[in-house]
Structures are given as structure tokens and as C-alpha cells.
Design an enzyme around this catalytic site. Structure first.
Site, PDB file in Angstrom:
ATOM      1  N   ASP A 182      -7.433  -3.554  14.517  1.00 30.77           N
ATOM      2  CA  ASP A 182      -8.865  -3.747  14.008  1.00 30.77           C
ATOM      3  C   ASP A 182      -8.959  -5.064  13.038  1.00 30.77           C
ATOM      4  O   ASP A 182      -9.891  -5.151  12.457  1.00 30.77           O
ATOM      5  CB  ASP A 182      -9.752  -2.646  13.433  1.00 30.77           C
ATOM      6  CG  ASP A 182      -8.715  -2.035  12.399  1.00 30.77           C
ATOM      7  OD1 ASP A 182      -7.888  -2.678  11.639  1.00 30.77           O
ATOM      8  OD2 ASP A 182      -9.312  -1.141  11.609  1.00 30.77           O
TER       9      ASP A 182
ATOM     10  N   GLU B  13      -9.867  -2.155   5.219  1.00 32.29           N
ATOM     11  CA  GLU B  13     -10.439  -1.802   6.565  1.00 32.29           C
ATOM     12  C   GLU B  13     -11.507  -2.699   6.873  1.00 32.29           C
ATOM     13  O   GLU B  13     -12.093  -3.153   5.946  1.00 32.29           O
ATOM     14  CB  GLU B  13     -10.636  -0.222   6.556  1.00 32.29           C
ATOM     15  CG  GLU B  13      -9.681   0.473   6.075  1.00 32.29           C
ATOM     16  CD  GLU B  13      -8.704   1.198   7.325  1.00 32.29           C
ATOM     17  OE1 GLU B  13      -8.687   0.238   8.254  1.00 32.29           O
ATOM     18  OE2 GLU B  13      -7.986   2.060   7.170  1.00 32.29           O
TER      19      GLU B  13
ATOM     20  N   HIS C 217      -7.201  -5.207  10.182  1.00 32.20           N
ATOM     21  CA  HIS C 217      -7.009  -4.745   8.730  1.00 32.20           C
ATOM     22  C   HIS C 217      -5.968  -5.757   8.193  1.00 32.20           C
ATOM     23  O   HIS C 217      -4.842  -5.328   8.740  1.00 32.20           O
ATOM     24  CB  HIS C 217      -7.214  -3.535   8.481  1.00 32.20           C
ATOM     25  CG  HIS C 217      -5.974  -2.430   8.908  1.00 32.20           C
ATOM     26  ND1 HIS C 217      -6.092  -1.401   9.952  1.00 32.20           N
ATOM     27  CD2 HIS C 217      -4.682  -2.536   8.563  1.00 32.20           C
ATOM     28  CE1 HIS C 217      -5.062  -1.054  10.150  1.00 32.20           C
ATOM     29  NE2 HIS C 217      -4.151  -1.597   9.506  1.00 32.20           N
TER      30      HIS C 217
ATOM     31  N   ASP D 169       0.805  -1.326   0.231  1.00 30.93           N
ATOM     32  CA  ASP D 169       0.071  -0.029  -0.084  1.00 30.93           C
ATOM     33  C   ASP D 169       0.885   1.320  -0.258  1.00 30.93           C
ATOM     34  O   ASP D 169       2.106   1.173   0.124  1.00 30.93           O
ATOM     35  CB  ASP D 169      -0.846  -0.003   1.295  1.00 30.93           C
ATOM     36  CG  ASP D 169      -0.393  -0.462   2.344  1.00 30.93           C
ATOM     37  OD1 ASP D 169       0.880  -0.808   2.598  1.00 30.93           O
ATOM     38  OD2 ASP D 169      -1.092  -0.909   3.422  1.00 30.93           O
TER      39      ASP D 169
HETATM   40  C1  F6R Z   1       1.726  -2.002   6.131  1.00 27.06           C
HETATM   41  C2  F6R Z   1       0.234  -2.326   6.396  1.00 27.06           C
HETATM   42  C3  F6R Z   1      -0.768  -2.487   7.417  1.00 27.06           C
HETATM   43  C4  F6R Z   1       0.285  -2.533   8.714  1.00 27.06           C
HETATM   44  C5  F6R Z   1      -0.640  -2.625   9.928  1.00 27.06           C
HETATM   45  C6  F6R Z   1       0.301  -2.843  11.213  1.00 27.06           C
HETATM   46  O1  F6R Z   1       1.881  -2.226   4.615  1.00 27.06           O
HETATM   47  O2  F6R Z   1      -0.608  -2.657   5.072  1.00 27.06           O
HETATM   48  O3  F6R Z   1      -1.644  -3.427   7.412  1.00 27.06           O
HETATM   49  O4  F6R Z   1       0.913  -3.846   8.639  1.00 27.06           O
HETATM   50  O5  F6R Z   1      -1.326  -1.199   9.916  1.00 27.06           O
HETATM   51  O6  F6R Z   1       1.271  -1.648  11.114  1.00 27.06           O
HETATM   52  P1  F6R Z   1       2.209  -1.660  12.489  1.00 27.06           P
HETATM   53  O7  F6R Z   1       3.145  -2.914  12.143  1.00 27.06           O
HETATM   54  O8  F6R Z   1       2.890  -0.491  12.389  1.00 27.06           O
HETATM   55  O9  F6R Z   1       1.322  -2.037  13.862  1.00 27.06           O
END
Ligand code: F6R
Length: 243
Positions: free
Chosen positions: A136, A143, A138, A67
Site C-alpha cells: 500500500d 500508513e 507505506h 520502527d
Molecule cells: C520495515 C518497515 C516496513 C517494511 C515493509 C515491507 O522496518 O518499516 O515499511 O519495509 O512493510 O516489508 P517486507 O520487506 O516484509 O515486504
């Protein structure tokens, strides 16, 4: 596993094994899907060490990131381009043309998402997609409520995600971009293998929802119950809510 450091080391060794066991050839490259965020940083550091020790090369690896924020300049310290180059790509021997990150500044965002899907297809699909999840549930920016067969697209971020990510923007939620480009759940499901890294007690509920309840689009990572080769690599804290 015991803690986040052990998870990082384990994940890096898994990548090392998959990449080194792969026999590249004309038109045959190892295709790796990659996340950003706090969780994979330790894995990237270990992979850089392995590269410096001569244990792994990324010369025949093609990468696709999950992303990117919409509208952040490429050189903004919180853009995922910036993160990937600074935390990983510039320290290893990957060739820039083989490291794909979605362009959140494209004039036609829908076309950019389609281009990304096409590139993955042309590369022959992803061998190993590595992901992280939010509290959550995702995965990438899929989301709660995202379709479990979704493809790469523009997504408006949930309030929880803005909250969780504001720490990277001077704790100011108004500075967090409202939209992102993200691979879909379906895009990740198409990978031959998926490895999801989950650490910390704040992810414990999401892990429990993902593996102990049914497949549910409100916890998008639960979709991987139906993947043939999905691996969740977790630390003790993340398992607190498991029965
Ligand atoms: C990252 C992504 C997100 C993260 C998630 C957890 O490319 O797509 O799904 O993996 O938000 O983020 P952290 O590792 O910072 O807790």
C-alpha cells in the site's frame, strides 16, 4: 535489476561503498537508518559476508531502525529488536550502544519517540536511510494518509498491514500488534541519502504510484520524489505496472 538477489547484492555493495568511503573521526560516525521485513534480509546476509571477508567494519557506524511494534517483548521472535540482533547485529562488529531500535515497551511511548528523534539529531542526522515499502506504499509504518512531514510517533496499523504481517504471527491476524512506533516520513526525508528496496509483483502498484503519479499522502513513499538523493532499487517484478 533482475531479481531480489541482485537487488540484495546491489544494496549491500552500495552500503559497503558508503561506509568504507566515510572517514570517521572523533565524534564522527557513519549514521545508517535500517529497515526490517523480508526485503532487506538478503542485503543483511551480503553485508555479513562482506564483514567476514574483512571488507567492512561497523565499529564506527551508528544505526537507527525505522520502527518497532508496541507491546511485543524484546525477545519475541517477531519483535524488530530480535530480528535486528539475529539477522544482522550479532554477526557484525557493531557496538550495542550504537545500534538504536525504538522501545515499544516504554512506559511513555511519546517520550520514547522524542528521545529517538533527539538521538538522531545528536548523531548529526542520518547519512543513509534504507527503507522498504508495503504493497500500500507505506514506508516504515507510515500508513496511507500519514502526514508527509510526520516525525517519530505511535501509529495504529492499517488493516492491510496487519494482513500483510500476519504471516509472521502464525497467520493469525489477532496476534499482530495493533500499534507500532515508527519514524515519520519527515524523519526519513531529513536523511542525506535514502535508498528504498522494492521487490516483487505485489509492490508493483505501489512503485507506480510512488514514481509516476503526484506526491500523495495516500502513498506515503511518493514523498521521496521531493528528496534530493533518493534511490529506489527495484527488481523486474516490481516494475510491472510502470508505463
Ligand atoms: C520495515 C518497515 C516496513 C517494511 C515493509 C515491507 O522496518 O518499516 O515499511 O519495509 O512493510 O516489508 P517486507 O520487506 O516484509 O515486504
Amino acid at each position: 535489476l533482475e531479481d531480489a538477489d541482485v537487488v540484495a547484492d546491489w544494496a549491500a555493495r552500495f552500503v559497503l561503498q558508503r561506509v568504507t568511503q566515510f572517514a570517521p573521526g572523533p565524534g564522527r560516525r557513519f549514521v545508517l537508518g535500517l529497515p526490517t521485513g523480508g526485503t532487506p534480509l538478503g542485503m543483511y546476509r551480503r553485508l555479513i559476508e562482506f564483514h567476514r571477508q574483512g571488507l567492512i567494519s561497523f565499529k564506527y557506524v551508528t544505526t537507527f531502525n525505522m520502527d518497532e511494534y508496541v507491546g511485543l517483548p524484546r525477545d519475541h521472535p517477531e519483535s524488530y529488536h530480535y530480528y535486528m540482533w539475529n539477522e544482522f547485529f550479532k554477526h557484525v562488529d557493531i557496538e550495542p550502544e550504537h545500534a538504536h531500535v525504538l522501545d515499544g515497551n516504554a512506559t511513555d511511548l511519546a517520550a520514547e519517540c522524542q528521545r529517538f528523534e533527539d538521538l538522531i539529531k545528536e548523531a548529526g542526522g542520518v547519512h543513509l536511510f534504507i527503507g522498504g515499502i508495503g504493497p500500500d506504499g507505506h514506508i516504515a509504518f507510515n500508513e496511507p494518509g500519514s502526514s508527509l512531514v510526520s516525525r517519530t510517533r505511535v501509529k495504529t496499523l492499517a488493516y492491510d498491514t496487519l494482513e500483510a504481517n500476519k504471516r509472521f504471527f502464525g497467520n493469525d491476524i489477532t496476534k499482530v500488534p495493533r500499534q507500532a512506533l515508527t519514524v515519520g516520513v519527515g524523519t526519513v526525508m531529513d536523511a542525506k541519502e535514502v535508498m528504498i528496496l522494492i521487490t516483487g509483483a505485489h509492490k508493483a502498484l505501489a512503485l507506480a504510484k510512488a514514481v509516476e503519479e503526484g506526491v500523495n499522502h495516500m502513498w506515503t513513499v511518493s514523498a521521496f520524489q521531493q528528496h534530493a538523493q533518493a534511490l529506489f532499487v527495484c527488481d523486474e517484478d516490481a516494475t510491472l505496472e510502470l508505463r
